[in-house]
Write an enzyme that holds these catalytic residues in place. Structure first.
Site, PDB file in Angstrom:
ATOM      1  N   SER A 665       0.830  -1.154   0.018  1.00  8.47           N
ATOM      2  CA  SER A 665      -0.187   0.001  -0.023  1.00  8.47           C
ATOM      3  C   SER A 665       0.893   1.241   0.043  1.00  8.47           C
ATOM      4  CB  SER A 665      -1.090   0.060   1.349  1.00  8.47           C
ATOM      5  OG  SER A 665      -0.167  -0.008   2.656  1.00  8.47           O
ATOM      6  N   LYS A 708      -6.468   4.898   7.996  1.00 11.18           N
ATOM      7  CA  LYS A 708      -5.198   5.731   7.505  1.00 11.18           C
ATOM      8  C   LYS A 708      -5.506   7.351   7.569  1.00 11.18           C
ATOM      9  CE  LYS A 708      -3.076   1.871   5.100  1.00 11.18           C
ATOM     10  NZ  LYS A 708      -2.925   1.277   3.698  1.00 11.18           N
TER      11      LYS A 708
END
Length: 812
Positions: A665, A708
């Site tokens: 990611s 996040k």
């Protein structure tokens, strides 16, 4: 590139779209929704007979699989007849191999009670019969007859000896003969010595003859005793047969239609008659020892157990292993401790005089016995952890028989006599529950598993979030509230639970089907409503429950954020830097998942096109992360090495990382840092980036996008929002956004920004404020563009490498 508005960051549920004021008004409630595939699998498994069509229900542990399975099969079982009772009775031919007796539901306990009553009444009934005048007269007659016969024999021998001048006398050593004088008295020693030699020899000859006759009489005494005992036994059996007839008649009438029971009663009746003297034991008959004749003839009475209980009577009892008298339909059993004994059954032992003994009354059932004729639900992981349990279950399913075996005897751990109960025919549907990985491992490594569990029933983790499903979700919430006896929820509280259901799965188009988490949220909300002394749970209570659950688990998250705000961990949220960017990662600690920013840096120097992943070099990264780094080289080669070699060497690293790193990611962030380092282009440190990238520069979706974003927002909020901070996410993750209220409000006020992008080019433009640039017809890029600056730097590196190579060649 799209700058997301506040309305796209959180999908709300309109309380007015719900057709109720509180959950108390919902008529139809349920405890499971969105499991159509599962229901079809269970219906198929239910309809299929034997031949291995047992069921494995697989899904995450946060779904309450056991309750749903019990509910499904209890509904089906209610339509089926109750299975027969299972009993063990004594095998009168071999006591170590008890027989199985199967009776219609409820009849087993009925037979047990009647046999217990028979055992209780047996000795008093026999005692009364043996105390009758008829029995006493006949017994006395037998006794007199035996005594008379024995006395007459000795009298005849005595007279015969007298005729021969001898007397039969009893001595401590036994019977002997002594000579008589003319007065008929026994001669003394002197008289015998005064006899002539001829007279003494004559007396000795007569004595030898009589001794032989006496020996014959004595030898016949055991035979006479045996005949006496047989006569008494015949008398006892005759009296017992007559006495117990009434005890059995009622039982026989009650079970007249069951041939097996009639056969069992025949065996019991015969055994009682044959063992009547053992049954009576030392019972008081006629006010004296009832077996006086046996004692007189040298017999022994049987001993009773301590407390007066005669062990002989235990053989006439009925051990009801499974009592289905209160069962309505087929049984549905969930065994939460599936060890071998609890599953297969066991034989218990009693300690007597330092030794272990057992009988069929000490056979105890297992879960397979109780579920026979119905359904057995087991946790696959638990049964695999118990020694011998998994193999025992498979052996029972393969053979179709339930055989109780002693593990101690099988593995020579104990040396004692045990039982071998007759096997029971097994007719059960076994449903195992477990996680998906466990199911796949069993399929791969246990060759028998797929033959015995042919039906795969897979629980859905999530369901589509539609208006129709919102109302069905409300029915689920109402069902869970009713099941756990909680306060009613108003429609705003239910709407908030629905929204949290989307947050649980990280998708605003889905709802969580993991009922354990939903149930916990309902219980905690109910608790906070109680603290406020509310009769109905409100949205405020649900919000409080969510906040408090995060707070209880967030100590480590707060410590990480504190380290960043105190600059123990370096993260910039303002300014610009070359070859440096804020990546985003996610961590799970216990029940909490949270995001945190990570500084990623890149450095470039003259080289041969290598990209060094420092984490990989020191074995601190996983294969997926290493793959992501290698993809970057493919992107750079395709875009910039068509006309020139990549004459550089680059290094990438997660700064201040001290643990293992995996996942791709952060590959887009690494690419941004690398492009910045190559072109000496500053990147805005007010942004953080997440998303993986492919070789074509497309940004791919990642997991944990909400956590996040919130992780970087928290750092910016603690340092002060400037209106220039934000996060770059993949466009494909827009549907996953269910952000906290404070993040949504900050975006709405323009204090924080979230951009969704599809390509690396879009991301670089946001991070630099420059255009990426498209190639002209000659393949070059317009000036003052990102691509132009990168190609210029690559050209310079290529010239330096070429010049360096010429210098080396000239020196050679």
């Amino acid at each position: 590139m799209t700058k997301l508005e506040a309305g796209s960051l959180y999908r709300q549920c309109d309380p007015d779209s719900l057709s109720f004021g509180t959950t108390g008004e919902i008529d139809e409630s349920t405890t499971v929704i969105g499991q159509e595939r599962l229901s079809a699998s269970l219906e198929f498994g239910y309809g299929m007979g034997k031949d291995g069509f047992n069921i494995f229900a697989l899904g995450p542990n946060k779904i309450n699989k056991e309750d749903h399975l019990k509910e499904f099969f209890e509904e089906k079982a209610a339509e089926q007849p109750a299975p027969p009772d299972i009993c063990y009775v004594n095998n009168f031919d071999d006591h170590y191999k008890p027989d199985v007796l199967e009776l219609p539901a409820g009849r087993g306990s009925e037979l047990h009670k009647q046999m217990e009553q028979l055992v209780d009444d047996l000795v008093p009934t026999l005692t009364s019969a043996f105390e009758t005048e008829e029995y006493q007269n006949r017994r006395q007659s037998l006794q007199d007859q035996v005594q008379q016969e024995q006395g007459q024999t000795f009298e005849d021998l005595k007279n015969k000896a007298k005729e021969k001048g001898l007397a039969l006398v009893r001595t401590p050593a036994g019977f002997s003969f002594a000579p008589l004088n003319e007065e008929g008295e026994i001669m003394g020693k002197e008289e015998i010595q005064n006899l002539s030699e001829e007279k003494r020899e004559e007396l000795e000859e007569k004595t030898r003859e009589l001794q032989e006759e006496l020996q014959k009489v004595i030898q016949k005494m055991p035979s006479n005793r045996r005949k006496a005992r047989e006569r008494l036994k015949e008398l006892d059996e005759e009296i017992a047969t007559y006495a117990i007839k009434d005890l059995f008649n009622e039982i026989r009438d009650n079970f007249s239609e069951l041939e097996d029971v009639q056969d069992f009663l025949d065996d019991v009746e015969i055994d009682i008659v044959e063992n009547v003297q053992s049954i009576m034991g030392n019972q008081n008959q006629s006010g004296q020892g009832g077996n006086q004749l046996i004692q007189m003839m040298g017999g022994q009475q049987p001993q009773q157990q301590k407390g007066g209980r005669n062990p002989v009577l235990d053989r006439y009892r009925v051990n009801v292993m499974v009592d289905n008298s209160e069962m309505e339909g087929a049984p549905v059993i969930y065994e939460d401790n599936p060890n071998y004994k609890n599953l297969i059954g066991r034989v218990e032992y009693q300690s007597k005089m330092g030794t272990l003994s057992t009988n069929f009354n000490l056979i105890k059932p297992g879960a397979l016995h109780r579920a026979n004729g119905g359904y057995l639900i087991l946790d696959a992981r638990q049964i695999l952890l118990e020694p011998f349990a998994w193999e025992g279950l498979k052996r029972a399913l393969k053979s179709g028989e339930l055989k109780i075996e002693s593990l101690g005897e099988s593995y020579s751990m104990v040396s004692t006599v045990s039982l071998e109960p007759e096997p029971i025919q097994l007719d059960v549907k076994v449903i195992l529950t477990g996680e998906r990985l466990l199911y796949y491992l069993l399929c791969e490594h246990d060759p028998e598993f797929s033959k015995l569990f042919k039906v795969e029933a897979d629980f859905e983790d999530e369901i589509d979030r539609t208006d129709e499903n919102n109302n069905r979700y409300a029915q689920l919430i109402a069902g869970l509230i009713a099941k756990h006896e909680l306060r009613a929820f108003d429609n705003k509280a239910v709407a908030r639970v629905i929204e949290q259901g989307s947050r649980m799965v990280g998708d605003n188009e889905k709802l969580s089907a993991q009922t354990n988490d939903i149930t916990d949220l309902l219980k905690e909300s109910n608790h906070w409503a109680g603290r406020k002394e509310r009769d109905v749970v409100t949205k405020e209570d649900v919000e409080k429950a969510i906040e408090q659950k995060i707070y209880r688990s967030s100590r480590l998250r707060d410590k990480v954020q504190e380290s960043i705000t105190r600059e123990s961990i370096f993260i910039d949220t303002s300014g610009e830097a070359i070859g440096q960017i804020n990546g985003l990662s996610v961590a799970r600690v216990g029940n909490l998942m949270f995001g945190r920013p990570n500084r990623i840096t890149a450095r470039v120097q003259l080289g041969k096109g290598e990209i060094i992943d420092i984490e990989r070099e020191v074995d601190m990264s996983g294969s997926i992360h290493s793959k992501g780094v290698l993809i970057l080289k493919g992107f750079l080669g395709e875009r910039y090495a068509g006309e020139r070699p990549l004459s550089l060497s680059a290094s990438l690293v997660f700064e201040q990382s001290y643990s293992h790193i995996d996942g791709d990611s952060a590959s887009s962030a690494e690419l941004y840092a690398l492009l910045s380092a190559i072109g000496d282009i500053p990147l805005k440190q007010s942004f953080s980036v997440t998303g993986s990238v492919n070789q074509h520069g497309k940004i791919q979706p990642i997991g944990g996008v909400n956590e996040k974003i919130e992780g970087f927002f928290d750092i910016c909020d603690q340092r002060g929002l400037t209106g220039r901070q934000g996060v770059l996410i993949p466009r494909a993750n827009e549907k996953n956004l269910m952000l906290r209220g404070d993040v949504v409000e900050a975006v709405k006020e323009g204090d924080f920004h979230i951009h969704s992008i599809e390509t690396v080019d879009e991301g670089m433009e946001v991070l630099t404020g420059m255009e990426m640039g498209t190639p002209k017809e000659d393949g070059t890029y317009p000036g003052d563009t990102i691509n132009y600056m990168i190609t210029e730097k690559l050209d310079q590196l290529a010239e330096k490498r070429k010049a360096f190579a010429k210098s080396e060649n000239s020196q050679e």
